[in-house]
Scaffold this motif. Structure first.
Motif, short mmCIF file in Angstrom:
data_model
loop_
_atom_site.label_atom_id
_atom_site.label_comp_id
_atom_site.label_asym_id
_atom_site.label_seq_id
_atom_site.Cartn_x
_atom_site.Cartn_y
_atom_site.Cartn_z
N MET A 57 0.89 -1.43 0.28
CA MET A 57 0.16 -0.14 0.51
C MET A 57 1.25 1.82 0.06
O MET A 57 1.65 0.92 0.83
N SER A 58 0.85 1.69 -0.69
CA SER A 58 1.78 3.69 -0.66
C SER A 58 0.90 4.10 0.27
O SER A 58 0.10 3.98 1.43
N ASP A 59 2.54 5.05 0.87
CA ASP A 59 2.05 5.99 1.92
C ASP A 59 1.25 6.55 1.67
O ASP A 59 -0.30 7.31 3.00
N ILE A 60 0.20 7.18 0.38
CA ILE A 60 -0.87 8.29 0.44
C ILE A 60 -2.64 7.22 0.70
O ILE A 60 -3.15 7.42 1.35
N ALA A 61 -2.28 6.35 -0.17
CA ALA A 61 -3.16 5.66 0.75
C ALA A 61 -3.25 4.86 1.85
O ALA A 61 -4.61 4.92 2.13
N GLN A 62 -2.24 4.47 2.97
CA GLN A 62 -2.34 4.57 4.12
C GLN A 62 -2.53 5.54 4.38
O GLN A 62 -4.20 5.97 5.51
N PHE A 63 -2.65 6.57 4.62
CA PHE A 63 -3.09 7.72 4.82
C PHE A 63 -4.38 8.01 4.73
O PHE A 63 -5.37 8.86 5.53
N ILE A 64 -4.86 7.82 3.54
CA ILE A 64 -6.43 8.24 3.47
C ILE A 64 -6.96 7.49 4.19
O ILE A 64 -7.98 7.12 4.81
N ALA A 65 -6.24 5.63 4.12
CA ALA A 65 -7.45 4.50 4.83
C ALA A 65 -7.02 5.00 6.12
O ALA A 65 -8.09 5.22 6.93
N GLY A 66 -6.23 5.52 6.57
CA GLY A 66 -6.35 6.36 8.30
C GLY A 66 -7.36 7.20 8.27
O GLY A 66 -8.29 7.24 9.52
N TYR A 67 -6.83 8.34 7.82
CA TYR A 67 -8.31 9.19 7.52
C TYR A 67 -9.88 8.81 7.99
O TYR A 67 -10.11 9.07 8.65
N GLU A 68 -9.91 7.74 6.75
CA GLU A 68 -10.76 7.22 6.64
C GLU A 68 -11.65 5.72 8.44
O GLU A 68 -12.62 6.30 8.61
N ARG A 69 -10.53 5.58 8.78
CA ARG A 69 -11.20 4.76 9.86
C ARG A 69 -11.18 6.29 10.95
O ARG A 69 -11.62 5.82 11.86
N PHE A 70 -10.30 7.07 11.20
CA PHE A 70 -10.81 8.14 12.09
C PHE A 70 -11.95 8.47 12.00
O PHE A 70 -12.24 8.84 13.23
N HIS A 71 -12.45 8.98 10.80
CA HIS A 71 -13.40 9.09 11.15
C HIS A 71 -14.77 8.44 11.20
O HIS A 71 -15.91 8.80 12.20
N GLU A 72 -14.73 7.19 10.66
CA GLU A 72 -15.40 6.03 10.79
C GLU A 72 -15.10 6.34 12.40
O GLU A 72 -17.13 6.14 13.49
N ASN A 73 -14.30 5.49 13.56
CA ASN A 73 -14.14 5.88 14.70
C ASN A 73 -14.48 6.77 15.79
O ASN A 73 -14.95 7.21 16.78
N TYR A 74 -13.44 7.92 15.54
CA TYR A 74 -13.83 8.46 16.44
C TYR A 74 -14.42 10.07 16.80
O TYR A 74 -15.05 10.06 17.48
N PHE A 75 -15.19 10.04 15.56
CA PHE A 75 -16.45 11.18 15.42
C PHE A 75 -17.60 9.66 16.65
O PHE A 75 -18.32 10.93 16.66
N ARG A 76 -17.42 8.27 16.28
CA ARG A 76 -18.59 8.26 16.81
C ARG A 76 -18.55 8.40 18.14
O ARG A 76 -17.70 8.46 19.72
N GLY A 77 -19.85 8.69 18.81
CA GLY A 77 -19.94 9.34 20.15
C GLY A 77 -19.88 10.76 20.88
O GLY A 77 -20.16 11.15 21.42
#
Length: 69
Positions: free
Chosen positions: A1-21
């Motif tokens: 996985m490229s660096d940018i793809a890792q950052f995008i996937a990380g952002y998506e996990r952050f958005h899905e998990n961190y904003f919950r609640g």
């Protein structure tokens, strides 16, 4: 996985998990900043003062200092 793809996937996990609640907190933070504490820290990719201090978003204003070798 490229660096940018890792950052995008990380952002998506952050958005899905961190904003919950945390909707009220992030709604309040969207209106402006009012941190209670300023941290002056060395700019270092290995250390995030918010993680070290177990601070929530909006608690800290972090100013990084770049030092030479």
């Amino acid at each position: 996985m490229s660096d940018i793809a890792q950052f995008i996937a990380g952002y998506e996990r952050f958005h899905e998990n961190y904003f919950r609640g945390e909707t009220p907190l992030f709604g309040e933070l969207s209106q402006g900043q009012n941190p209670s504490t300023m941290i002056i820290a060395c700019s270092d990719s290995r250390v995030d003062p918010a993680i070290v201090m177990d601070a929530k978003p909006g608690d800290l204003f972090v100013a990084g200092i770049v030092t030479g070798k």
